[in-house]
Design an enzyme around this catalytic site. Sequence first.
Site, mmCIF file in Angstrom:
data_model
loop_
_atom_site.group_PDB
_atom_site.id
_atom_site.type_symbol
_atom_site.label_atom_id
_atom_site.label_comp_id
_atom_site.label_asym_id
_atom_site.label_seq_id
_atom_site.Cartn_x
_atom_site.Cartn_y
_atom_site.Cartn_z
ATOM 1 C CE LYS A 170 5.910 10.954 11.682
ATOM 2 N NZ LYS A 170 6.461 9.792 12.413
ATOM 3 C CB CYS A 279 6.404 0.280 -1.628
ATOM 4 S SG CYS A 279 8.030 0.797 -2.158
ATOM 5 C CD GLU A 381 1.071 -2.193 0.350
ATOM 6 O OE1 GLU A 381 0.592 -1.486 1.260
ATOM 7 O OE2 GLU A 381 2.102 -1.886 -0.273
HETATM 8 P P1 NAD Z 1 2.273 4.590 7.543
HETATM 9 O O1 NAD Z 1 1.427 5.321 6.580
HETATM 10 O O2 NAD Z 1 1.632 3.945 8.704
HETATM 11 O O3 NAD Z 1 3.393 5.548 8.155
HETATM 12 C C1 NAD Z 1 4.297 6.267 7.347
HETATM 13 C C2 NAD Z 1 4.741 7.518 8.072
HETATM 14 O O4 NAD Z 1 3.624 8.388 8.194
HETATM 15 C C3 NAD Z 1 5.250 7.287 9.486
HETATM 16 O O5 NAD Z 1 6.330 8.162 9.727
HETATM 17 C C4 NAD Z 1 4.049 7.671 10.318
HETATM 18 O O6 NAD Z 1 4.390 8.055 11.630
HETATM 19 C C5 NAD Z 1 3.527 8.841 9.519
HETATM 20 N N1 NAD Z 1 2.150 9.238 9.791
HETATM 21 C C6 NAD Z 1 1.142 8.509 10.321
HETATM 22 N N2 NAD Z 1 0.022 9.269 10.443
HETATM 23 C C7 NAD Z 1 0.338 10.495 9.966
HETATM 24 C C8 NAD Z 1 -0.377 11.714 9.813
HETATM 25 N N3 NAD Z 1 -1.647 11.837 10.210
HETATM 26 N N4 NAD Z 1 0.259 12.766 9.277
HETATM 27 C C9 NAD Z 1 1.552 12.664 8.875
HETATM 28 N N5 NAD Z 1 2.287 11.552 9.013
HETATM 29 C C10 NAD Z 1 1.693 10.467 9.544
HETATM 30 O O7 NAD Z 1 3.113 3.539 6.676
HETATM 31 P P2 NAD Z 1 4.021 2.333 7.204
HETATM 32 O O8 NAD Z 1 3.106 1.273 7.737
HETATM 33 O O9 NAD Z 1 5.122 2.860 8.069
HETATM 34 O O10 NAD Z 1 4.710 1.848 5.848
HETATM 35 C C11 NAD Z 1 4.201 0.849 5.041
HETATM 36 C C12 NAD Z 1 3.480 1.424 3.838
HETATM 37 O O11 NAD Z 1 4.354 2.269 3.107
HETATM 38 C C13 NAD Z 1 3.031 0.369 2.852
HETATM 39 O O12 NAD Z 1 1.735 0.661 2.402
HETATM 40 C C14 NAD Z 1 4.025 0.507 1.715
HETATM 41 O O13 NAD Z 1 3.586 0.052 0.462
HETATM 42 C C15 NAD Z 1 4.271 1.966 1.720
HETATM 43 N N6 NAD Z 1 5.536 2.264 1.049
HETATM 44 C C16 NAD Z 1 5.511 2.886 -0.180
HETATM 45 C C17 NAD Z 1 6.697 3.139 -0.855
HETATM 46 C C18 NAD Z 1 6.705 3.816 -2.196
HETATM 47 O O14 NAD Z 1 7.747 4.311 -2.588
HETATM 48 N N7 NAD Z 1 5.599 3.866 -2.916
HETATM 49 C C19 NAD Z 1 7.918 2.773 -0.287
HETATM 50 C C20 NAD Z 1 7.898 2.144 0.949
HETATM 51 C C21 NAD Z 1 6.700 1.904 1.614
#
Ligand code: NAD
Length: 479
Positions: A170, A279, A381
Amino acid sequence: MLIGGEWRRAAAGEEIEVVNPATEDVVGSVPSAGTQDVELAVETAKRAFPEWSATDVEHRAGILAKAATLIEERAKDLAATLTAEQGKPVLEARGEVTHLAHGVRFYAEAATKVRGAYQDLPSAFGPAYGMVIRRPMGVCAAITPYNFPLTLLGTKVAPALASGNTVVAKPASTTPLATLEVARIFAEAGVPDGVLNVVTGRGADIGDVLVGHPDVRRIAFTGETGTGRHIMGIAGPQLKRVTLELGGSDPVIVCADADVDAAVKAVIIGRYWNAGQACLGCKRVFVHDSVYDAFVSQLVERVGRYEPGDGTVKAEKPKLRMGPIHTRKGRDELLAQIEDGVAHGGEVLIGGGTGSGDKGFFLEPAVVAEPGDESRLVTEEVFGPVLPVFRFGDFDDAIRRANDTPYGLGSSIWTHDARLIHRAAQEIDAGMTWVNQIHYGYDELPFGGVKDSGFGKEHGIEALDSYVETKSVVVGGLG
Ligand code: NAD
């Protein structure tokens, strides 16, 4: 969406528009999946599991290797899609596609090298020996964020398929297009129908259904810490296997003997690549008093070379292109964080404006000197091109401030003093410490955070461990 080898609309017929963050034009639309679609995808993946898990491992590896080659061949088109939906400049999008192909090939090669174990056993119950075998888990959910939609897809799908699992992926609702193209490539490479499925839709609508589905045994999630906690709340009571790659606020410590020029160059990439939406990134820099002025003046000079703009258009040399922030909301958040940094004593040395254009979510990359420890630039962050820099005199103090964050993803130190390197490696609470190196996630090394940055590892041979269950087998009746 791709379910069971078929390209499908949502059962309810709804769609989501995908918007280019540089132009605000609609560049495509995808189905907005509902519960019924997710359930179908999981059931389909479950049905495909027995055959795929029993497929000859060399055959599975060959399919992944072919997929890697096809990704390389289609790099230009994939990068163009990524730029259109995500905003990153073409050069950065090409880098992401190359990294994806490298990661998929890594697991193609690793697939045939997974070993179990043999164990001699005491003969109290008769002669016997033990084996430790590794079995795939079943249906895995791969949930990815918007910032690196392709590499983070690869870090989940490749080890999952390599070890014989099936997948429901997803992507973020704002970046589904390149993911669907990659799914098409995997199918073309020979991944059988139902083994890799992609559902598109909003996390708030379908995330809980996917995570909570009893037939999903393994969840690989990358995204915000808050979303990760929510997912854990659903997966925990069901005792599912989960890896959470969450937010970060990586510290960088630049010591008195550092190669300042090299440190500045690495910090620039580490903070401003992908318009800072990474990230892993250099998110708080602590510079020794004796080199602070030299470091900051070089940093500001180089940051001034960035020109925010449409990622499809190259900047005129010596300017460097920086893409937009992915969403208006994300940019507003960054503006508020900068304002808060200033309210807490920080000085904006460069950047922080939104430019003159009326379209696109642009932000001029910023450097903020010495915002107070209570400011949002320190405690939260910062997911964009804004870098707070701080002076330090005492190394103990630098380590203490480096650790004074809820996050623990990456970290780095710039010095050639072996004692300081040793201390940083041992004392910084983070999943990684780079020494005189840029914050980069190598496919070869396990990567993942501690504290609010999550748990579990992606990358490296270790990632395969989290896609298999080890089972002990005792063989008796030998004599
Ligand atoms: P997000 O948490 O908003 O979304 C990530 C994914 O989760 C999307 O596909 C979203 O649709 C899905 N999602 C949202 N609600 C959900 C739920 N209730 N159940 C299941 N899935 C759900 O994150 P974002 O804004 O897209 O990405 C940015 C964040 O990701 C930042 O905090 C960044 O640091 C983090 N990130 C971490 C890494 C790592 O490897 N640690 C890598 C890249 C990004």
